[in-house]
Design a protein around this motif. Sequence first.
Motif, short mmCIF file in Angstrom:
data_model
loop_
_atom_site.label_atom_id
_atom_site.label_comp_id
_atom_site.label_asym_id
_atom_site.label_seq_id
_atom_site.Cartn_x
_atom_site.Cartn_y
_atom_site.Cartn_z
N UNK A 43 43.31 44.65 -16.83
CA UNK A 43 43.79 44.37 -15.48
C UNK A 43 45.09 43.59 -15.61
N UNK A 44 46.14 44.09 -14.98
CA UNK A 44 47.48 43.49 -15.08
C UNK A 44 47.78 42.70 -13.81
N UNK A 74 38.89 45.26 -6.91
CA UNK A 74 39.68 44.89 -8.08
C UNK A 74 40.88 45.82 -8.23
N UNK A 75 40.68 47.09 -8.01
CA UNK A 75 41.78 48.05 -8.15
C UNK A 75 42.89 47.78 -7.14
N UNK A 79 47.77 44.52 -10.22
CA UNK A 79 49.07 45.18 -10.26
C UNK A 79 48.92 46.57 -10.87
N UNK A 80 48.18 46.65 -11.99
CA UNK A 80 47.77 47.91 -12.59
C UNK A 80 46.42 47.67 -13.28
N UNK A 164 38.62 42.82 -15.52
CA UNK A 164 38.66 43.89 -16.51
C UNK A 164 37.27 44.22 -17.02
N UNK A 165 36.42 43.19 -17.17
CA UNK A 165 35.05 43.44 -17.64
C UNK A 165 34.27 44.25 -16.62
N UNK A 166 34.51 44.00 -15.35
CA UNK A 166 33.82 44.75 -14.29
C UNK A 166 34.22 46.23 -14.35
N UNK A 167 35.52 46.50 -14.44
CA UNK A 167 35.97 47.89 -14.50
C UNK A 167 35.40 48.62 -15.71
N UNK A 168 35.42 47.95 -16.86
CA UNK A 168 34.93 48.58 -18.08
C UNK A 168 33.43 48.84 -17.99
#
Length: 248
Positions: A43-44, A74-75, A79-80, A164-168
């Motif tokens: 996550x950026x 989150x998305x 930023x990206x 980032x952990x959530x997305x993964x």
Amino acid sequence: MTVGRKPSLRAERALQREGYRVLAGMDEVGRGALAGPVSVGVVVIDERTRTAPAGVKDSKLLSPRAREAMVPRVRRWALEHAVGHASAAEIDQIGIIAGLRLAGRRALAQLTIVPDLVILDGNHDWLTDPRQEGLLALVSDQPPAPPVRTMIKADMKCSSVAAASVLAKVERDSILLALHDQHPHYNWAGNKGYSAPDHLAALDEHGPCELHRRSWRRFTQADQVLDGCDAGSDSTLTVERTSVKEGA
């Protein structure tokens, strides 16, 4: 820094004051699984990024429903963002650390922005290829990864890493859910490829399939294990009765 249950952007802001304007929080899921890929989320954020959506925290602290509900938020906030994967076969070929690096590089390759710094959870930099450090970087044909800052409990401290952990986690879980119908006896819909009792029992009865990490110590006498998902005899498979938490 005291670790609380609610991540924030305090650590990220401190790094931005050091000159790292664009930051990438990165975390992995599936490192300890017996089957399926290892997945790395990124996550950026930059200095304009506002406070993370309410409820963002390490994926292990969220219910599956809460994680899934958090993904679109989150998305929109990031930023990206991206998730990269390394398959069980790739892990068998190159090892888990190189597999983590491969998945992380694949996540970074999906970004249109090159981060100034990557924040990694833990105390080990598995993203940086040792062949691209020092003088070896001069002869490498691979683009270097951004610099890395490791941080203990970053998934508990940093909103970007927690996100980032959530997305993964959600993306990897969806992969195991899709694979469940191909091999329902392993119950990947429930255990997500980790060493839960039902998974271990199915391995005892059916043996591993091509989606298991057959190079791991849990699968001994690998040269005698049948290819595919055919049933194996008790003599061809030994599984350590070691429980690995789902979020590892």
